[in-house]
Design a protein around this motif. Structure first.
Motif, PDB file in Angstrom:
ATOM      1  N   ALA A 802       0.812  -1.021  -0.334  1.00 27.69           N
ATOM      2  CA  ALA A 802       0.379   0.213   0.290  1.00 27.69           C
ATOM      3  C   ALA A 802       0.872   0.981   0.182  1.00 27.69           C
ATOM      4  O   ALA A 802       1.926   1.089   0.238  1.00 27.69           O
ATOM      5  N   ILE A 804       0.830   5.282   1.322  1.00 27.28           N
ATOM      6  CA  ILE A 804      -0.228   5.724   1.655  1.00 27.28           C
ATOM      7  C   ILE A 804       1.117   8.465   1.864  1.00 27.28           C
ATOM      8  O   ILE A 804       1.709   7.485   1.503  1.00 27.28           O
ATOM      9  N   VAL A 819      -7.007   2.671   3.428  1.00 26.02           N
ATOM     10  CA  VAL A 819      -6.205   2.739   2.031  1.00 26.02           C
ATOM     11  C   VAL A 819      -6.385   1.292   1.885  1.00 26.02           C
ATOM     12  O   VAL A 819      -6.183   0.776   2.103  1.00 26.02           O
TER      13      VAL A 819
END
Length: 835
Positions: A802, A804, A819
């Protein structure tokens, strides 16, 4: 086996055989066989030279952890040299011997050996009995080593200012001030000082370049310098070059000789040293004699008490009186000063008026602990002076100083050097016959002084005698005789002191024919502490030769940490002035060391009323006041402080004394900075704070208050110990960064939460965080730099990645919402095969 053991075996054999022979119970053959058997046993028990033994060790009854490899030799027992060194034993009298390519020292059986030894056969232990004299001397040196600078110097600029404005109501005002400019670099510093008067404008005071050499305890100065006077010279302001010793470059370095404490211990012991009943040292020593050097002591007369306690609790107490004079130098230590330049004239009035060229040298050396020698010379075109001095320590009496000097000069023909001669002739030659000529003249100077500091009393006396014709720089007319004497003592809780200064008639009349009479000045003072009631004091001054007398009586009462009330009475009579009596009352509240206000209120019987106040903060110091006397009112106001430039920024603060520093705490604003545990500054919006003063060549403890740091601060240390050079600009960066944190909900591509317990780790960190229920996640340690932060998530059956991005702003724990974590192939090492 020692000689005593062999003698004991032979005696036992004779004692066993004698009764058998005497009783007639055995035949001659049986007796012979018995003696042969005993002799064989004795031969078997005798030491075999070259035999190697592995023994335990006991020294003076105390077991030691070493296992000793010993070799029997005809002279005794050979032990490895390394063991002698570990035990700190003195080398024996017998020469060493090489055994198996290793050096051995021999324990002798002879009566001359200091160490007694024997081998305990049952326990196979070597027992050594060694008196303290058998051990090597130990030396405990407490003198500090050379200072190591740990804070690099930066290029820095500073300016100090101090302005004072005064005005009488109804009259004119005046503005005076001092300004100082400085350039601080790594090799040295440039300093420039100016004086401003409203009636005459700017006047240059000093301009100087200074370069310290801590390794050599010396300093080079170029520009305006002050020469060293030595024992009989005069300190002069000069423009030129000075190379001089500077012991202050090593704080704690003691240049004067100190007594050496001597003692001895037969067992490992503790040593406590008390100076004037105050403990100064506690340590441990090994068996043997020991010396303690460079113990910090109070100068003057004192007493040292040394307490040595061994492992068995036995105590030795040695009391040693001492006398220390700071005027002497350690044996072999040199102190010097070389000056070459031009004498400064009209200092404070003219900016750049220099007179005749002059060279000076002063050199001192400690010959031994009781004697220091000094030589000094002055060389100019019209005057040469050379002299020598000796300083002797007279045990408990004090320091004796003897100086002699000789001068040679060429003075103008109109100046008379004869005793009582007229100003119009020189040695009987009329002034007209020598006009324009310079005649050679010689003279001498002698000084004798004695100084003492002690518990019972302290005092000093000095007498100087200058002949006609003696000339030295810095003194226009030397008196023929001059002297001074002081005496101080304690009596019934009172401190008493008296002094006399005598200035005799000059060597010769002045050019105008004026003869200055001799003068005497007597002083007397007394003081006593009254505990909670403060302090009371009395002083008196009497001028001889028809002069007046002045008496002052005062009392001071502290009423707080920085507040006090004081009152005084002063009276004067005699001389050329009318008699006066005045009483004064004053209340004072001193400003705190940091920020705050202080003031002073004063009134006296002469009608004066005065109010002064001072306010200061981290940036500036302001003062002002009003005074009224005999119908006149005077006003005063002032401002003082400093400006500094370092690393592209300008800072305002207190006056810069020596060097300064800028403390950098990442980008954290309004953080309190401490210096030696005292809050001295706060960081600005960029995370920087200005420290106007750091102690040169000493450890400075600079800290940060943790309460002022945000929760996301990445803290490595809150306290730093730095050692800067003197008069340097430094940048102190604390290892504190910004560590951003964030929370969010982590889901997969289908919107399902990532399994609880999954391992989440930012790609640029070694630290990992567990994923909670419903995919809730928390991460810390993210950098404050803009841009996305990649995350790796792993669990036993899979993984995902992921990204961010933190929102701008100063929020400590932002919630990033949902997310999405994109799936990644499961690593081969974690793939399970079907059964």
């Amino acid at each position: 086996m020692s000689h005593w053991a062999r003698a004991r075996s032979e005696c036992c054999s004779l004692l066993l055989a004698a009764p058998l022979a005497a009783a007639g119970q055995t035949s001659a053959d049986d007796l012979q066989r018995t003696l042969e058997r005993l002799a064989a046993e004795r031969a078997a028990a005798a030491p075999r030279f070259g035999e190697t033994l592995l023994l335990g060790l006991r020294v003076n009854g105390q077991p030691r952890p070493q296992t000793v490899r010993a070799v029997r030799v005809p002279e005794g027992l050979a032990l490895p040299q390394t063991l002698w060194q570990e035990l700190m034993l003195r080398p024996p009298s017998l020469p060493p011997r090489m055994i198996d390519n290793e050096l051995y020292l021999i324990l002798s059986d002879g009566p001359g050996g200091l160490v007694r030894w024997r081998v305990e056969e049952l326990s196979q232990t070597l027992e050594l009995d060694a008196p303290p004299q058998a051990f090597a001397n130990q030396k405990l040196e407490l003198d500090r080593a050379a200072t190591q600078v740990t804070l690099p110097a930066q290029l820095g600029l500073f300016a100090n200012y101090d302005l004072q404005w005064q005005r009488r109501v109804g009259g004119d005002g005046a503005l005076d001030g001092l300004a100082e400019l400085g350039v601080l670099t790594g090799p040295g510093d440039l300093n420039h000082q100016m004086l401003y008067r409203s009636d005459s404008g700017w006047t240059r005071l000093d301009t100087r370049w200074t370069w310290d050499r801590p390794a050599r305890l010396a300093t080079l100065r170029v520009g305006d310098v002050i020469s060293q006077a030595g024992s009989w010279g005069r300190a002069l302001r000069m423009g030129g070059v000075q190379w001089a010793s500077d012991f202050s470059l090593r704080p704690g370095f003691l240049s004067f000789p100190l007594p050496t404490l001597k003692g001895e211990a037969a067992l490992p012991s503790t040593v406590d040293v008390f100076v004037n009943n105050s403990q100064r040292l506690q340590g441990r020593v090994q068996p043997g004699p020991f010396d303690i050097t460079d113990l910090p002591l109070v100068t003057g007369q004192g007493e040292i008490r040394t307490v040595v306690k061994d492992l068995l609790g036995r105590e030795q107490v040695v009391v040693q009186p001492y006398y220390i004079s700071p005027s002497l130098l350690k044996p072999g230590l040199d102190a010097y000063s070389f000056e070459l330049g031009w004498v400064r004239e009209n200092y404070g009035i003219d900016s750049a008026r220099y007179g005749q060229g002059l060279g000076q040298v002063t050199w001192r050396r400690g010959v031994n602990t009781h004697f220091t020698v000094e030589g000094r010379g002055e060389l100019a075109a019209d005057q040469q002076t050379v002299g020598a001095s000796g300083l002797w320590l007279l045990q408990d009496w004090g320091t004796l100083n003897v100086s002699v000097a000789r001068s040679h000069s060429r003075l103008a023909g109109g100046e008379d050097l004869s005793d009582g001669g007229s100003t119009g002739s020189v040695g009987g030659v009329s002034e007209g016959g020598v006009a324009g000529r310079r005649l050679p003249r010689g003279g001498w100077l002698g000084t004798l002084g004695l100084e003492r500091q002690g518990f019972g009393w302290s005092g000093a006396v000095e007498v100087r005698r200058a002949s006609v014709g003696f000339v030295q720089r810095g003194l226009t007319e030397s008196p023929r005789w001059s002297g001074s004497a002081t005496l101080g003592t304690q009596w019934q809780g009172w401190g008493l002191g008296a002094g006399l200064v005598y200035q005799g008639a000059p060597q010769r009349p002045s050019v105008q024919g004026v003869i200055t009479p001799a003068t005497k000045l007597w002083t007397l003072n007394a003081g006593r502490g009254l505990g909670a009631w403060g302090y009371i004091g009395l002083s008196m001054l009497k001028a001889g030769g028809g002069g007046g007398t002045a008496v002052s009586l005062f009392w001071t009462l502290p009423i707080g940490d920085h507040q006090s009330i004081s009152t005084s009475w002063q009276g004067q009579r005699g001389g050329d002035s009318p008699s006066q009596r005045q009483w004064q009352l004053q209340f004072q509240d001193n400003p705190p060391p940091g920020e705050g206000l202080g003031y002073q209120v004063l009134a006296d019987s002469g009608g004066r009323r005065q109010l002064l106040a001072q306010w200061q903060d981290r940036h500036v110091a302001l003062n002002g006041g009003v005074s009224r006397l005999q119908g006149r009112t005077d006003l005063r106001a002032g401002v003082g402080g400093g400006l500094a430039w370092l690393d592209g920024s300008v800072y305002a603060g207190r006056r810069v004394d020596g060097g300064f520093a800028v403390v950098e705490v990442a980008d954290h604003p309004d953080v309190r900075i401490t210096h030696d545990n005292q809050v001295v500054a706060r960081t600005d919006a960029s995370g920087r704070a200005y420290l106007p003063t750091l102690r040169g060549y000493q450890v400075n403890r600079v800290g940060v208050m943790a309460d002022d740091l945000p929760l996301d601060a990445d803290i490595e240390s809150l306290d730093l110990q730095v050692t800067p050079a003197a008069r340097r600009a430094s940048l102190i960066r604390f290892p504190i960064g910004i560590s951003r944190t964030a929370t969010f909900r982590l889901v997969d591509a289908h919107g399902h939460p990532v399994p609880a317990g999954a391992d989440l780790r930012p790609v640029d960190q070694m630290r990992s965080f567990p994923v909670g229920l419903d995919g809730r996640a928390f991460v810390a340690g993210l950098s404050a730099a803009p841009g996305p932060h990649r995350l790796e998530v792993r669990w036993p059956d899979g993984g995902c990645e992921a990204s961010i991005e933190l929102p701008p702003g100063a929020r400590e724990l932002p919630d990033l919402g949902v997310v999405t974590c994109q799936a990644t192939p499961t690593p081969a090492s974690t793939t399970r095969s079907a059964p």
